[in-house]
Motif scaffolding. Structure first.
Motif, short mmCIF file in Angstrom:
data_model
loop_
_atom_site.label_atom_id
_atom_site.label_comp_id
_atom_site.label_asym_id
_atom_site.label_seq_id
_atom_site.Cartn_x
_atom_site.Cartn_y
_atom_site.Cartn_z
N LYS A 2 0.82 -1.21 0.00
CA LYS A 2 0.00 0.00 0.00
C LYS A 2 0.86 1.27 0.00
N ASP A 6 -3.11 4.62 1.63
CA ASP A 6 -3.73 3.33 1.92
C ASP A 6 -4.29 2.66 0.66
N VAL A 8 -3.98 0.21 -2.57
CA VAL A 8 -3.22 -0.98 -2.94
C VAL A 8 -2.52 -0.74 -4.28
N ILE A 11 -0.08 -6.48 -5.73
CA ILE A 11 -0.49 -7.72 -5.06
C ILE A 11 0.38 -8.85 -5.57
N ASP A 45 0.17 -5.50 3.79
CA ASP A 45 -0.79 -6.41 4.42
C ASP A 45 -0.63 -7.80 3.81
N PRO A 68 -4.35 -3.06 -9.13
CA PRO A 68 -3.20 -2.27 -8.65
C PRO A 68 -2.34 -1.77 -9.81
#
Length: 302
Positions: A2, A6, A8, A11, A45, A68
């Motif tokens: 992130k 915040d 994203v 991934i 995360d 993303p």
């Protein structure tokens, strides 16, 4: 991963998450994209899954949902396309469509530029005719304008080559012989064209035919050992329909699980987005092959 807002931005997945994350922050040369991404990172995360297959499925689903900025693959399935064998001699023998057509349609495919290049190269070997069980064609620097008879013969050959495993292998075998002959005669550009055509058709084959091995045609129950027991997956046509964990798995559990999976599969069949499901089917197909080769899970076909 992130950014400061915040949002994203990337991934990814890994069997060793700590090592994967550390690799972004170690010294050494990195692509400019990675340098920019790391510079903008604020937080990380993570989600823990029971199996590698679930990690891949989750990664794919989240990329499609969140899109993303630093993920390139998997997020734009709307751009996937279909091939259709033409019926009009005034048009191209193979046509590209955004949506599936009624007859003689194949796909969906990724890599539009790659497939477009293949279609262009195929024009230099048309018409593809057939004598007995052998395909007849040759390379021409300039595409040959086909008459109606040649167009129909060429069309019949394309239907076989794109839709039949034996015909596909037959055609590629002839193309490979021609590639070798061209190379021996120092016609290296022609050999390269045949090589690229073979590579392109093998890509088409992997989408149309090879992925339709028995695990893709039939339902399969996969049981994989995890820390909490055994996790069962009910898979149809490369899509996970049902999954459940059992501490002590019994024959009765398997019978009930299969019955529930079969019922859910009938409901889900009418709601499947073919383009979106392509990436999930590929993930599951490759994972099943890997599990079968390693013997790390039991696979029961219905």
């Amino acid at each position: 991963m992130k950014d400061k807002n915040d949002g994203v931005v990337y991934i990814g997945k890994s069997k060793n998450l700590k090592a994967r994350v550390r690799s972004y922050f170690t010294k050494g040369e990195k692509p400019e994209k990675i340098i920019r991404m790391v510079h903008n990172l604020k937080d990380v995360d993570w989600i823990i899954t029971d199996t590698h297959m679930e990690a891949q499925i989750l990664e794919c689903a989240l990329i499609k949902k969140l899109k993303p900025i630093y993920n390139v693959q998997l997020k734009n399935h709307q751009n996937y396309f279909y091939l259709n064998i033409g019926t009009d001699s005034r048009k191209k023998p193979l046509l590209v469509y955004s949506e599936k057509q009624t007859f003689d349609s194949y796909g969906p495919y990724r890599g539009r530029s790659f497939v477009n290049q293949l279609l262009k190269q195929l024009e230099n070997i048309y018409p593809i005719t057939k004598a007995s069980d052998r395909y007849i064609f040759d390379y021409s620097v300039f595409p040959i304008k086909m008459n109606d008879k040649e167009f129909l013969e060429n069309r019949a050959s394309l239907i076989e080559i794109l839709g039949n495993e034996k015909a596909n292998a037959n055609f590629i075998s002839v193309a490979r012989q021609k590639m070798i002959e061209a190379s021996k005669n120092h016609r290296f550009e022609t050999a390269k064209e045949f090589r690229d055509i073979i590579s392109g058709l093998e890509y088409i084959y992997n989408n149309n035919l090879k992925s339709n091995y028995r695990a893709m045609k039939k339902a399969v129950v996969v049981g994989e050992q995890i820390d909490r027991g055994i996790k069962l997956f009910y898979i149809v046509s490369g899509l996970i329909i049902l999954k459940r964990t059992y501490e002590d798995l019994t024959d009765e559990d398997i019978i009930k699980f299969k019955a529930e999976g079969k019922a859910l599969a009938m409901i889900r069949a009418s709601f499947t987005d073919e383009k979106r499901s392509l990436d999930f089917r590929k993930i599951v197909s490759l994972e099943l092959q890997d599990l079968a080769s390693k013997g790390t899970a039991f696979l029961e076909y219905e």
